[in-house]
Design a protein around this motif. Structure first.
Motif, PDB file in Angstrom:
ATOM      1  N   CYS A 176      -4.692  37.049  30.110  1.00 49.50           N
ATOM      2  CA  CYS A 176      -3.965  38.181  30.653  1.00 49.50           C
ATOM      3  C   CYS A 176      -4.136  39.399  29.745  1.00 49.50           C
ATOM      4  O   CYS A 176      -4.161  39.270  28.526  1.00 49.50           O
ATOM      5  CB  CYS A 176      -2.503  37.775  30.744  1.00 49.50           C
ATOM      6  SG  CYS A 176      -1.455  39.086  31.264  1.00 49.50           S
ATOM      7  N   ASN A 183      -1.999  41.887  29.839  1.00 50.50           N
ATOM      8  CA  ASN A 183      -0.691  42.564  29.785  1.00 50.50           C
ATOM      9  C   ASN A 183       0.170  41.978  28.667  1.00 50.50           C
ATOM     10  O   ASN A 183      -0.163  40.940  28.082  1.00 50.50           O
ATOM     11  CB  ASN A 183       0.029  42.387  31.125  1.00 50.50           C
ATOM     12  CG  ASN A 183      -0.887  42.691  32.289  1.00 50.50           C
ATOM     13  OD1 ASN A 183      -1.552  43.721  32.290  1.00 50.50           O
ATOM     14  ND2 ASN A 183      -0.964  41.791  33.258  1.00 50.50           N
ATOM     15  N   HIS A 184       1.297  42.614  28.441  1.00 46.10           N
ATOM     16  CA  HIS A 184       2.225  42.139  27.402  1.00 46.10           C
ATOM     17  C   HIS A 184       3.658  42.331  27.872  1.00 46.10           C
ATOM     18  O   HIS A 184       4.471  42.966  27.196  1.00 46.10           O
ATOM     19  CB  HIS A 184       1.992  42.894  26.091  1.00 46.10           C
ATOM     20  CG  HIS A 184       0.606  42.699  25.554  1.00 46.10           C
ATOM     21  ND1 HIS A 184      -0.447  43.490  25.917  1.00 46.10           N
ATOM     22  CD2 HIS A 184       0.107  41.745  24.727  1.00 46.10           C
ATOM     23  CE1 HIS A 184      -1.546  43.055  25.326  1.00 46.10           C
ATOM     24  NE2 HIS A 184      -1.238  42.004  24.597  1.00 46.10           N
ATOM     25  N   CYS A 185       3.959  41.792  29.055  1.00 47.80           N
ATOM     26  CA  CYS A 185       5.296  41.994  29.642  1.00 47.80           C
ATOM     27  C   CYS A 185       6.385  41.511  28.670  1.00 47.80           C
ATOM     28  O   CYS A 185       6.244  40.456  28.054  1.00 47.80           O
ATOM     29  CB  CYS A 185       5.438  41.183  30.919  1.00 47.80           C
ATOM     30  SG  CYS A 185       4.097  41.418  32.074  1.00 47.80           S
ATOM     31  N   PHE A 188       9.023  40.256  29.502  1.00 43.32           N
ATOM     32  CA  PHE A 188       9.658  39.059  30.054  1.00 43.32           C
ATOM     33  C   PHE A 188       8.694  37.887  30.141  1.00 43.32           C
ATOM     34  O   PHE A 188       8.960  36.906  30.826  1.00 43.32           O
ATOM     35  CB  PHE A 188      10.241  39.352  31.442  1.00 43.32           C
ATOM     36  CG  PHE A 188       9.249  39.983  32.397  1.00 43.32           C
ATOM     37  CD1 PHE A 188       8.364  39.206  33.115  1.00 43.32           C
ATOM     38  CD2 PHE A 188       9.216  41.354  32.557  1.00 43.32           C
ATOM     39  CE1 PHE A 188       7.456  39.785  33.989  1.00 43.32           C
ATOM     40  CE2 PHE A 188       8.317  41.950  33.437  1.00 43.32           C
ATOM     41  CZ  PHE A 188       7.425  41.155  34.160  1.00 43.32           C
ATOM     42  N   CYS A 189       7.557  37.994  29.440  1.00 39.60           N
ATOM     43  CA  CYS A 189       6.539  36.942  29.584  1.00 39.60           C
ATOM     44  C   CYS A 189       7.089  35.572  29.193  1.00 39.60           C
ATOM     45  O   CYS A 189       7.742  35.411  28.167  1.00 39.60           O
ATOM     46  CB  CYS A 189       5.344  37.275  28.706  1.00 39.60           C
ATOM     47  SG  CYS A 189       4.021  36.100  28.942  1.00 39.60           S
ATOM     48  N   THR A 236      -1.971  39.611  38.290  1.00 38.41           N
ATOM     49  CA  THR A 236      -1.673  41.055  38.377  1.00 38.41           C
ATOM     50  C   THR A 236      -2.895  41.865  38.801  1.00 38.41           C
ATOM     51  O   THR A 236      -2.767  43.042  39.122  1.00 38.41           O
ATOM     52  CB  THR A 236      -1.178  41.597  37.021  1.00 38.41           C
ATOM     53  OG1 THR A 236      -2.242  41.486  36.070  1.00 38.41           O
ATOM     54  CG2 THR A 236       0.050  40.853  36.540  1.00 38.41           C
ATOM     55  N   SER A 285       3.092  29.748  31.670  1.00 43.26           N
ATOM     56  CA  SER A 285       3.281  30.701  32.760  1.00 43.26           C
ATOM     57  C   SER A 285       2.861  30.096  34.096  1.00 43.26           C
ATOM     58  O   SER A 285       3.147  30.650  35.144  1.00 43.26           O
ATOM     59  CB  SER A 285       2.520  31.997  32.483  1.00 43.26           C
ATOM     60  OG  SER A 285       1.173  31.722  32.253  1.00 43.26           O
TER      61      SER A 285
HETATM   62  S1  SF4 Z   1       4.300  37.611  32.360  1.00 47.46           S
HETATM   63 FE1  SF4 Z   1       2.296  37.165  33.260  1.00 47.46          FE
HETATM   64  S2  SF4 Z   1       1.337  39.190  33.457  1.00 47.46           S
HETATM   65 FE2  SF4 Z   1       3.012  39.427  31.996  1.00 47.46          FE
HETATM   66  S3  SF4 Z   1       2.111  39.116  29.970  1.00 47.46           S
HETATM   67 FE3  SF4 Z   1       2.916  37.136  30.638  1.00 47.46          FE
HETATM   68  S4  SF4 Z   1       1.158  36.109  31.604  1.00 47.46           S
HETATM   69 FE4  SF4 Z   1       0.682  38.309  31.481  1.00 47.46          FE
END
Ligand code: SF4
Length: 426
Positions: A83, A85-87, A89-90, A121, A354
């Motif tokens: 991924c 991204n660095h959400c 809420f990951c 995403t 995840s």
């Molecule tokens: S929640 Fe999903 S999209 Fe967001 S950082 Fe984690 S793995 Fe990536």
């Protein structure tokens, strides 16, 4: 590198001489990058496979599909797309330290999205990936939208490079790709007017967006709680009102609700779940949308046919997506069967935390959870976790698992399929 994991006895693969460990190079001249290339190009009636056997011998097989005979070749699990991204809420950040390395993998893989319904995403697509999605018609894809406003979405994903999602979806839509979408609701970020805008934009993509679910953000005690918080009951109720408004509009305009609140959103809002019929074909059931009603319907349909499991301890193994919803269905099931039921929430030790769907749980995760449980009489495992050859994603055979655990194990779709069979109880 694409490698054969196993070959089913009596299959075409076994007949031509493919064996575990064989490296697969090309099918009819098409180089093989991953399982998608393999599946796409071996779907023809006749094809040529170039490969190297574990002995080092290069081979070429002319294969003709015999009707009714499976190819029978399972491939090693793909290298998961990481991924970008660095959400805040990951899930991965929600893991405590010191667990298996696979549990720290952030996956964001459009191939798994198509194949298994994992949400992706689409922020890490290269032009080559986009071309494949169209060429192989990888539709529908499951897409985490979260917000259609590019600034809000980039903030949520913590990815300043994330492309604007609406033009991206529209480009694919124009080429015939459809989507199931989700919004993970983060209070103060993509609720309120942002949620309204997101649903309006997705509705505006017409038939390309098959459904949208609104799922309250799930946090663990290890999540970055200083940066993200769970929505309050009032915030969940407000989100449900927005969902309901769009669903009512869709029912009028399209004949089905299109926009759904996740079961968890109703629970946290303190609002009763809609009836089962609301969910149509339960297309986002694996995402916890309509999952409770689906199981309740199946359990109720078997009423009067349950065996007497009094005094038995039954473990129900599932993934993190379904586990929090299980108490709602377990009560009726416990009444019907008189058994003691226990939900086992398993983490995915191959694909990472995840990946929360039960269908992708590896055999090794079940083995680890069950092998020392002398107190359990019967374990119910999700039927979708094995393929037609009764193998889990990590190639463990269901019979092999059964031999290694102290209790009886059964594969089940809805519990009733096992527990309502008279005479099964020991
Ligand atoms: S929640 Fe999903 S999209 Fe967001 S950082 Fe984690 S793995 Fe990536």
């Amino acid at each position: 590198l694409l490698r054969v994991l196993s070959v089913a006895p009596g299959s075409i693969g076994a007949e031509v001489g493919l064996v575990p460990g064989t490296e697969l190079f090309s099918v009819s001249g098409h180089p093989l990058e991953d399982f998608l290339d393999w599946e796409f190009h071996t779907a023809d009636d006749a094809f040529v496979v170039r490969a190297r056997l574990p002995s080092g011998e290069d081979v070429e097989y002319d294969i003709e599909r015999v009707e009714g005979m499976p190819l029978g070749v399972a491939l090693e699990p793909p290298r998961i797309r990481r991924c970008a991204n660095h959400c805040d809420f990951c899930f991965v950040d929600g893991n405590p330290a010191g667990m298996r390395s696979a549990l720290y993998i952030r996956d964001d893989d459009y191939r798994l999205s198509f194949r298994y319904g994992n949400f992706a995403t689409l922020t890490n697509l290269k032009p080559w990936d986009e071309a494949r999605i169209v060429e192989y018609r990888l539709s529908p894809l499951y897409v985490s939208v979260h917000a259609t406003d590019p600034v809000v979405r980039r903030w949520l994903l913590r990815n300043p490079e994330a492309p604007a999602i609406v033009p991206q979806l529209r480009r694919f839509a124009d080429l015939g790709i459809q989507f199931h979408t989700q919004v993970v609701l983060v209070p103060g970020a993509n609720d309120g007017a942002q949620l309204e805008q997101t649903l309006a934009d997705l509705y505006g993509l017409d038939a390309a967006v098959l459904s949208v679910s609104v799922v309250p953000v799930a946090l663990t005690e290890f999540s970055k709680r200083d940066l993200v918080r769970a929505p309050s009951g009032a915030e969940c109720r407000a989100a449900l009102e927005t969902v309901d408004r769009w669903a009512a509009r869709a029912v009028t305009g399209r004949g089905h609700p299109w926009c759904f609140g996740a079961d968890d959103l109703y629970l946290q809002a303190g609002v009763p779940l809609p009836p089962a019929v609301w969910y149509g074909d339960f297309e986002q059931r694996e995402n916890g949308v309509g999952a409770v009603r689906f199981l309740q319907t199946r359990i109720a349909a078997a009423a009067g046919r349950y065996g007497d499991w009094a005094g038995k301890h039954i473990a129900v193994a599932t993934g993190a997506a379904m586990a929090p919803l299980m108490p709602q269905v377990m009560a009726t099931l416990a009444e019907e069967t008189r058994a003691r039921l226990e939900v086992l929430e398993l983490a995915n030790t191959v694909f990472g935390t995840s990946v929360t769907t039960a269908g992708l749980l590896p055999g090794s995760a079940f083995l680890e959870a069950l092998r020392d449980r002398q107190d359990v009489d019967l374990a119910l495992l999700p039927a979708e976790a094995v393929n037609d050859d009764l193998r889990f994603v990590d190639d463990m055979d269901a019979h092999e698992l059964a031999a290694a655990v102290p209790m009886e194990i059964r594969l089940s779709t809805d519990f009733a399929d096992v527990l309502a069979q008279q005479g099964v109880a020991a």
